[in-house]
Write a protein that holds these residues in place. Structure first.
Motif, mmCIF file in Angstrom:
data_model
loop_
_atom_site.group_PDB
_atom_site.id
_atom_site.type_symbol
_atom_site.label_atom_id
_atom_site.label_comp_id
_atom_site.label_asym_id
_atom_site.label_seq_id
_atom_site.Cartn_x
_atom_site.Cartn_y
_atom_site.Cartn_z
ATOM 1 N N VAL A 29 0.844 -1.186 0.000
ATOM 2 C CA VAL A 29 0.000 0.000 0.000
ATOM 3 C C VAL A 29 0.883 1.241 0.000
ATOM 4 C CG1 VAL A 29 -1.802 1.281 1.218
ATOM 5 C CG2 VAL A 29 -1.805 -1.218 1.272
ATOM 6 N N ASN A 30 0.649 2.112 -0.968
ATOM 7 C CA ASN A 30 1.353 3.382 -1.057
ATOM 8 C C ASN A 30 0.341 4.514 -1.027
ATOM 9 O OD1 ASN A 30 4.072 2.242 -1.645
ATOM 10 N ND2 ASN A 30 2.997 1.476 -3.440
ATOM 11 N N TYR A 31 0.772 5.637 -0.506
ATOM 12 C CA TYR A 31 -0.087 6.824 -0.449
ATOM 13 C C TYR A 31 0.515 7.895 -1.357
ATOM 14 C CZ TYR A 31 -2.332 4.528 3.447
ATOM 15 O OH TYR A 31 -3.016 3.623 4.223
ATOM 16 N N ASP A 32 -0.275 8.323 -2.332
ATOM 17 C CA ASP A 32 0.169 9.310 -3.310
ATOM 18 C C ASP A 32 -0.222 10.710 -2.822
ATOM 19 O OD1 ASP A 32 1.066 10.552 -5.603
ATOM 20 O OD2 ASP A 32 -0.661 9.963 -6.816
ATOM 21 N N ALA A 40 -8.444 13.091 5.756
ATOM 22 C CA ALA A 40 -7.946 11.787 6.194
ATOM 23 C C ALA A 40 -7.200 11.919 7.514
ATOM 24 C CB ALA A 40 -7.054 11.184 5.127
ATOM 25 N N SER A 41 -7.761 12.711 8.405
ATOM 26 C CA SER A 41 -7.107 12.921 9.680
ATOM 27 C C SER A 41 -8.108 12.772 10.810
ATOM 28 C CB SER A 41 -6.476 14.314 9.725
ATOM 29 O OG SER A 41 -5.866 14.523 10.970
ATOM 30 N N LEU A 42 -7.708 12.034 11.832
ATOM 31 C CA LEU A 42 -8.519 11.909 13.037
ATOM 32 C C LEU A 42 -7.978 12.807 14.137
ATOM 33 C CD1 LEU A 42 -9.079 8.047 13.103
ATOM 34 C CD2 LEU A 42 -10.711 9.816 12.455
ATOM 35 N N ASP A 43 -6.873 13.489 13.841
ATOM 36 C CA ASP A 43 -6.319 14.435 14.808
ATOM 37 C C ASP A 43 -7.263 15.610 14.965
ATOM 38 O OD1 ASP A 43 -4.063 12.898 15.152
ATOM 39 O OD2 ASP A 43 -2.887 13.995 13.676
ATOM 40 N N SER A 44 -7.102 16.318 16.020
ATOM 41 C CA SER A 44 -7.950 17.485 16.280
ATOM 42 C C SER A 44 -7.435 18.697 15.514
ATOM 43 C CB SER A 44 -7.971 17.787 17.775
ATOM 44 O OG SER A 44 -8.471 16.700 18.482
ATOM 45 N N MET A 56 -3.200 6.299 7.981
ATOM 46 C CA MET A 56 -2.457 5.568 6.943
ATOM 47 C C MET A 56 -1.977 4.213 7.456
ATOM 48 S SD MET A 56 -0.438 8.559 4.819
ATOM 49 C CE MET A 56 0.562 9.107 6.172
ATOM 50 N N LYS A 57 -1.484 4.165 8.668
ATOM 51 C CA LYS A 57 -0.999 2.908 9.236
ATOM 52 C C LYS A 57 -2.145 1.905 9.409
ATOM 53 C CE LYS A 57 1.184 1.063 13.381
ATOM 54 N NZ LYS A 57 1.559 1.353 14.749
#
Length: 172
Positions: A29-32, A40-44, A56-57
């Motif tokens: 799996v690669n992320y472009d 795509a973030s669960l951070d605040s 991603m992990k």
């Protein structure tokens, strides 16, 4: 046949059958350009674009698990994820604006990707895919899990099963 010769013969037979066993299936799996992903973030971090490492992990690990489940031995699947839009949204007018994702009928998850399936270096199939799950709120078991990526994982599992699951059944 003497016991020692029997043991040697069985050992040779076992080692020759092991040498013919194809390698286990693998998923790469690669992320472009993850810094440009829509959401795509669960951070605040509110509405900043991009993907965080946790997302991603988790998705990489889950796709590799799906590969073990659905791909026949010897196949390699390369997935290039081009964009992610997670289920739900942060709503800045709420008191906990950037700690809770509010799930609504109109905030379904989506993932854009390209995949290439190969076996022994020979390309079997490749395509672009746009995955969405507009009915993610109606999935059974959704309310019983604390996995923050439940909707995305369910969507990926359904796609993986439909795209590659039939192949495993016919090649067994």
């Amino acid at each position: 046949m003497r016991p020692a010769l029997t043991f040697v013969a069985l050992s040779l037979l076992a080692s020759s059958s092991l040498a013919q066993t194809p390698p286990a299936a693998s998923v790469e799996v690669n992320y472009d350009k993850p810094e440009h992903f829509r959401d795509a973030s669960l951070d605040s971090n509110g509405y900043e674009r991009g993907a965080d490492e946790h997302v991603m992990k988790e998705l990489r690990s889950y796709l590799q698990t799906l590969g073990k489940r659905y791909l026949p031995p010897g196949q390699t699947l390369r997935i290039d994820i081009r964009d992610i839009d997670l289920a739900g949204r942060y709503e800045p007018w709420h008191a906990q604006a950037y700690t809770i994702r509010f799930m609504r009928d109109i905030t379904w998850p989506s993932i854009d990707l390209h995949y290439a399936l190969s076996q022994q270096g020979q390309l079997l199939n490749q395509a672009d895919a746009h995955l969405t799950d507009k009915f993610y709120l109606q999935r059974p078991g959704r309310s019983a899990t604390s996995d923050r990526l439940y909707a995305e994982k369910a969507m990926l599992e359904e796609w993986f099963r439909k795209q590659f699951g039939v192949q495993r059944q016919t090649s067994s």
